[in-house]
Design a protein around this motif. Sequence first.
Motif, PDB file in Angstrom:
ATOM      1  N   PHE A  90       0.825  -1.205   0.000  1.00  0.00           N
ATOM      2  CA  PHE A  90       0.000   0.000   0.000  1.00  0.00           C
ATOM      3  C   PHE A  90       0.864   1.262   0.000  1.00  0.00           C
ATOM      4  CE2 PHE A  90      -3.469  -2.580   2.293  1.00  0.00           C
ATOM      5  CZ  PHE A  90      -3.981  -3.002   1.071  1.00  0.00           C
ATOM      6  N   ALA A  91       1.826   1.309   0.930  1.00  0.00           N
ATOM      7  CA  ALA A  91       2.624   2.529   1.088  1.00  0.00           C
ATOM      8  C   ALA A  91       3.441   2.799  -0.171  1.00  0.00           C
ATOM      9  CB  ALA A  91       3.536   2.409   2.299  1.00  0.00           C
ATOM     10  N   THR A 128       2.915   1.791  -3.299  1.00  0.00           N
ATOM     11  CA  THR A 128       2.066   2.191  -4.427  1.00  0.00           C
ATOM     12  C   THR A 128       1.668   3.669  -4.309  1.00  0.00           C
ATOM     13  OG1 THR A 128       1.169  -0.027  -4.324  1.00  0.00           O
ATOM     14  CG2 THR A 128       0.032   1.540  -5.735  1.00  0.00           C
ATOM     15  N   MET A 129       1.175   4.016  -3.125  1.00  0.00           N
ATOM     16  CA  MET A 129       0.738   5.401  -2.943  1.00  0.00           C
ATOM     17  C   MET A 129       1.912   6.363  -3.083  1.00  0.00           C
ATOM     18  SD  MET A 129      -2.143   5.253   0.049  1.00  0.00           S
ATOM     19  CE  MET A 129      -1.358   4.207   1.239  1.00  0.00           C
ATOM     20  N   ALA A 130       3.061   5.970  -2.531  1.00  0.00           N
ATOM     21  CA  ALA A 130       4.227   6.852  -2.573  1.00  0.00           C
ATOM     22  C   ALA A 130       4.715   7.030  -4.007  1.00  0.00           C
ATOM     23  CB  ALA A 130       5.340   6.296  -1.692  1.00  0.00           C
ATOM     24  N   THR A 131       4.684   5.952  -4.806  1.00  0.00           N
ATOM     25  CA  THR A 131       5.143   6.048  -6.192  1.00  0.00           C
ATOM     26  C   THR A 131       4.237   6.993  -6.987  1.00  0.00           C
ATOM     27  OG1 THR A 131       5.818   3.740  -6.013  1.00  0.00           O
ATOM     28  CG2 THR A 131       5.801   4.701  -8.207  1.00  0.00           C
ATOM     29  N   PRO A 174       6.331   7.935   4.039  1.00  0.00           N
ATOM     30  CA  PRO A 174       7.532   8.748   3.825  1.00  0.00           C
ATOM     31  C   PRO A 174       8.781   7.910   3.555  1.00  0.00           C
ATOM     32  CG  PRO A 174       6.766   8.919   6.101  1.00  0.00           C
ATOM     33  CD  PRO A 174       5.700   8.223   5.333  1.00  0.00           C
ATOM     34  N   PHE A 175       8.874   6.741   4.201  1.00  0.00           N
ATOM     35  CA  PHE A 175      10.065   5.916   3.990  1.00  0.00           C
ATOM     36  C   PHE A 175      10.107   5.395   2.559  1.00  0.00           C
ATOM     37  CE2 PHE A 175       9.839   5.943   8.561  1.00  0.00           C
ATOM     38  CZ  PHE A 175      11.179   6.060   8.913  1.00  0.00           C
ATOM     39  N   ALA A 176       8.948   5.136   1.965  1.00  0.00           N
ATOM     40  CA  ALA A 176       8.917   4.705   0.577  1.00  0.00           C
ATOM     41  C   ALA A 176       9.086   5.903  -0.359  1.00  0.00           C
ATOM     42  CB  ALA A 176       7.594   3.995   0.282  1.00  0.00           C
ATOM     43  N   ALA A 209      10.490   0.348  -1.098  1.00  0.00           N
ATOM     44  CA  ALA A 209       9.710  -0.782  -0.608  1.00  0.00           C
ATOM     45  C   ALA A 209      10.471  -1.518   0.492  1.00  0.00           C
ATOM     46  CB  ALA A 209       9.379  -1.732  -1.759  1.00  0.00           C
ATOM     47  N   MET A 210      11.774  -1.662   0.310  1.00  0.00           N
ATOM     48  CA  MET A 210      12.547  -2.376   1.312  1.00  0.00           C
ATOM     49  C   MET A 210      12.575  -1.611   2.634  1.00  0.00           C
ATOM     50  SD  MET A 210      15.590  -4.428  -0.554  1.00  0.00           S
ATOM     51  CE  MET A 210      16.416  -3.022  -1.192  1.00  0.00           C
ATOM     52  N   LEU A 211      12.731  -0.293   2.535  1.00  0.00           N
ATOM     53  CA  LEU A 211      12.698   0.514   3.756  1.00  0.00           C
ATOM     54  C   LEU A 211      11.358   0.360   4.459  1.00  0.00           C
ATOM     55  CD1 LEU A 211      14.402   3.944   3.069  1.00  0.00           C
ATOM     56  CD2 LEU A 211      15.067   2.188   4.677  1.00  0.00           C
ATOM     57  N   ALA A 212      10.276   0.474   3.683  1.00  0.00           N
ATOM     58  CA  ALA A 212       8.944   0.373   4.269  1.00  0.00           C
ATOM     59  C   ALA A 212       8.766  -0.978   4.952  1.00  0.00           C
ATOM     60  CB  ALA A 212       7.880   0.568   3.192  1.00  0.00           C
ATOM     61  N   PHE A 213       9.252  -2.026   4.288  1.00  0.00           N
ATOM     62  CA  PHE A 213       9.083  -3.368   4.831  1.00  0.00           C
ATOM     63  C   PHE A 213       9.779  -3.527   6.179  1.00  0.00           C
ATOM     64  CE2 PHE A 213      10.124  -7.889   5.198  1.00  0.00           C
ATOM     65  CZ  PHE A 213       8.891  -8.461   4.944  1.00  0.00           C
ATOM     66  N   ILE A 214      11.050  -3.096   6.245  1.00  0.00           N
ATOM     67  CA  ILE A 214      11.769  -3.315   7.504  1.00  0.00           C
ATOM     68  C   ILE A 214      11.244  -2.395   8.605  1.00  0.00           C
ATOM     69  CG2 ILE A 214      13.843  -4.229   6.418  1.00  0.00           C
ATOM     70  CD1 ILE A 214      15.163  -1.646   6.548  1.00  0.00           C
ATOM     71  N   ILE A 215      10.769  -1.217   8.224  1.00  0.00           N
ATOM     72  CA  ILE A 215      10.202  -0.327   9.233  1.00  0.00           C
ATOM     73  C   ILE A 215       8.943  -0.947   9.830  1.00  0.00           C
ATOM     74  CG2 ILE A 215       8.956   1.848   9.481  1.00  0.00           C
ATOM     75  CD1 ILE A 215      11.833   2.248   9.529  1.00  0.00           C
ATOM     76  N   SER A 216       8.126  -1.502   8.956  1.00  0.00           N
ATOM     77  CA  SER A 216       6.895  -2.115   9.436  1.00  0.00           C
ATOM     78  C   SER A 216       7.199  -3.336  10.304  1.00  0.00           C
ATOM     79  CB  SER A 216       6.017  -2.513   8.252  1.00  0.00           C
ATOM     80  OG  SER A 216       5.031  -3.420   8.654  1.00  0.00           O
ATOM     81  N   LEU A 217       8.161  -4.126   9.858  1.00  0.00           N
ATOM     82  CA  LEU A 217       8.491  -5.366  10.565  1.00  0.00           C
ATOM     83  C   LEU A 217       9.000  -5.082  11.971  1.00  0.00           C
ATOM     84  CD1 LEU A 217       8.409  -8.301   9.574  1.00  0.00           C
ATOM     85  CD2 LEU A 217      10.849  -8.151   9.135  1.00  0.00           C
ATOM     86  N   ASP A 218       9.582  -3.917  12.182  1.00  0.00           N
ATOM     87  CA  ASP A 218      10.241  -3.600  13.448  1.00  0.00           C
ATOM     88  C   ASP A 218       9.389  -2.750  14.380  1.00  0.00           C
ATOM     89  OD1 ASP A 218      12.519  -4.516  14.496  1.00  0.00           O
ATOM     90  OD2 ASP A 218      13.746  -2.782  14.031  1.00  0.00           O
ATOM     91  N   ASP A 219       8.250  -2.267  13.883  1.00  0.00           N
ATOM     92  CA  ASP A 219       7.540  -1.283  14.692  1.00  0.00           C
ATOM     93  C   ASP A 219       6.946  -1.880  15.954  1.00  0.00           C
ATOM     94  OD1 ASP A 219       6.277   1.466  14.912  1.00  0.00           O
ATOM     95  OD2 ASP A 219       4.599   0.105  15.234  1.00  0.00           O
TER      96      ASP A 219
END
Lengths: 262, 340, 297
Positions: free
Chosen positions: A79-80, A82-85, A148-150, A196-206
């Motif tokens: 989601f993040a 796609t919207m960010a792109t 923002p991370f994406a 996408a990778m940034l978004a993924f790891i941020i989400s995984l760690d929150d």
Amino acid sequence: MTQKNDIRWLPGFNWVTLFFFLFLYLPLIILVVFSFNASRSATVWSGFSLEWYVKAFANDDIQRATKNSLIIAVFATVFATTMATMAALALSRNRAVKNKSLFGGVLILPLMVPEIVTAVATLTFFSAIGLSLGLGNIIIAHSVFCIPFAYLPIRARLDGMDESLEAAARDLYSNKWDTLRLITLPLLMPGILSGAMLAFIISLDDFIITLMVAEAGSTTLPIYIYSLVRVGITPEVNAISTVLLGVSVLIVTAAYLVEKKK
Amino acid sequence: MKKITTSVLGLLLGTSAAFANEELFVYNWTDYTAPELITKFEEETGISVTLDTYDSNETLLAKLQSGATGYDIVVPSHNFVEIFISEGLLQPINASTLHGAENLKPDFANPSWDKDNTYTIPWQWGTTSFTVNTDVFDGDINTYDVLFHPSEAVQGKIGMFKSADEVISIAQISLGLPLCNENPADMQKVLDLLKAQKPYVKTYNSDGILERLISGDVAVHQNWNGYSIRARDENPAMHYAFPKEGVIAWADNIAVPKGAPNYDNAIKFIEFLMEPENIAIQSNFAGYSNGISGSEAFMSEKLKTAHELSPPEGTPLVFSKTCSPEAVELQNRVWTALLQ
Amino acid sequence: MTSLRETLRSHLALIPATATITIFMVLPILIILVYSFLAPGDYGGGKPEFSTNAYQRLLFQRDLFDQMVFDPAYLKIAFRSVWIAVVSVVGCLLLGFPVAYYIACQPEERRNIFLLLITIPFWTNLLVRTYCWILVLRDTGLVNVGLMRMGLIDEPLTLLYTEGAVALGLIYTYVPFMVLPIYASLERMDRRLIEAARDLYSNRWVALRYVVIPLAMPGIIAGAILVFIPALGAFIAPDLLGGGKNLMLGSLVQLQFSSARNWPFGSALAMVIMAMVLMCLFFYARSAKKNGGGIKH
């Protein structure tokens, strides 16, 4: 590795990169080693054992938490990103858009609020509007702070991209969508991938935001780990982390093989 | 497929009750619920239990205040129970009328924080003082002087909790001041004591206590009694102190939040926990005492003989209190001034 | 009418992201703004009465005896946090830039592998990784034991529970946020630009200074933002590696929403932090405009 006769080669940069990866992986080596520790301590070595892997695989809670984390991270990333792109394309390529800096500011707003504040505010807001979607609540909250991370890497990539290619393509195909599909998006891919990778790891760690907006039955891995406060971290956590690492290494290897085939 | 068939059957027979009754959502501190306890409950009742976890009473409070979150069982500490009740977040269970209520120990039947056990029954209780590595410090450990007037051997090797109220509470007891103090002059004394101690403190942290003790990074660490047992398991020199000035005691309690979707199952769980045999499983797992008489018979040998669980005669146990907003404000100022 | 439709159409791609953030971020922030002007509730939350106490508290404190006095406690905490965040940004840049450049110069399939290698560690929870650093840095940790075995030192060095350890932890946590955007902006760097520069200046470092760094600028800025803001509010590294002996902004805000039970003050702190960050971004944007904002094609 980069050849010394490559015109772009800079002395020392290869050593910095090597140091960087050692730095990045040092804690992980320790982590993996201690997942095989015989005692309950995650930091004092007392002998080899597979006990903690057996325990982790028998522990329903830890597995459910891991599964939840992965589901949330995948959805939030999609989601993040796609919207960010879309937003980044509009802001850097669409001349009709005014107030670009305002929109740009809104997009990185989630970065500017301390996490605990976002957490409390989101919790208050969700309960005010009566939103109750189980994992959906967390996915929405994660999508928001992942934008923002994406967005930033994608925007950075777009700003550095040569627009003349796209201009040429528009002349050739004279269709906006073909240009987007055939030229802009492929050129943009490294930025999208980074984002996408940034978004993924941020989400995984929150942790904090998730803890606050989670409903019954939606414990994630960070919540599970962080709330070991009273008793300390056990090698069971190391074991499950090692398994996750193994999964990510598998993905990387697969990606490499696919890339090579091409 | 089986599920679909049963649900179709259920619809046909008009008995949706069978579905409403089969779940229980428990919200507890992590690693604080014995897995065997849950399995046994599931086997005996056929109710499937989902366990979620949180890190602090404040988190639980904030989540319940924000409205229904789908939990049937929550476990607030005793000094938060009054807050939860006054904020209208719990529903009465009238535990004294439930099956097994006769097993509640006198200290926990009708406790000061919940008259007549209207809202809660005890889960686990314990004490907060500190663990001393007697290889490093061989003097008298049963005094707060070990922490606040440290001998040279432990200077710079002290670990304290990262929690204003737990640190300030023991400072107050060591100074002979009342808990939840609202007197600024008294709190100034507390601040002075803590400031004088700070240079000798290695870290303020409530996580990873065991590791710091075992590795020798600290020689003295503020600690809970059940957790101190684990430290002694790793190193027999680890002794839990019962300072003669008084020891802070706490109790975590089982309660049912308002809007719990499975109230009847929650009551079944509570009755289940009041059986000595069952709550003993939990104590054996976590290493803390419980409030059910007769459970000792089912406890492991290790727990029966643990000195950590039996304060010496004459050492006062002081249950921490629900502080007034004024007292919390003073604590907050002392804490910020200490760590600015 | 047409112009409205046109505007809508041209903004279509912007709507999902901005609408999501407006609904799920701006509205909640407004709630927090309201909280910051309330009196604290007895047990968290706020009392519905207007109060500016939360903002006064930032600089003035009633001392224990209820006298209003200037109190630099929170300023000290803010300066400490900003300082450590700046150190982290500089550290991340010094370490991250060469890495991003090196990766960008690799053949394409190898580049992607490097990128994935950067993200692998993040599959492990931050708290767990930070614990591993404790093992490395403590008195009986890898570094000290290693140095003592080699006979270089007799007494263990104090590495853990220092501000250096905090900075190290923050750099460790956030350096990928610097590498990835810089890489993204350098990745299709035109090698002919460097060739031209080398022809002109004939020195690798001059080419770096005048060609590569300007090209990487958007990435560097993005990275600096991505590192600075989270570092400002971080509390895991400060608590675990810094020993929690000195508060940072992140832990201070956290404290207000938990045991201090002062949501309005926590909200006011958050508003001030946001305002500071927004101001920095605003001045950056203005100066970038003045200077023409990097390279134009």
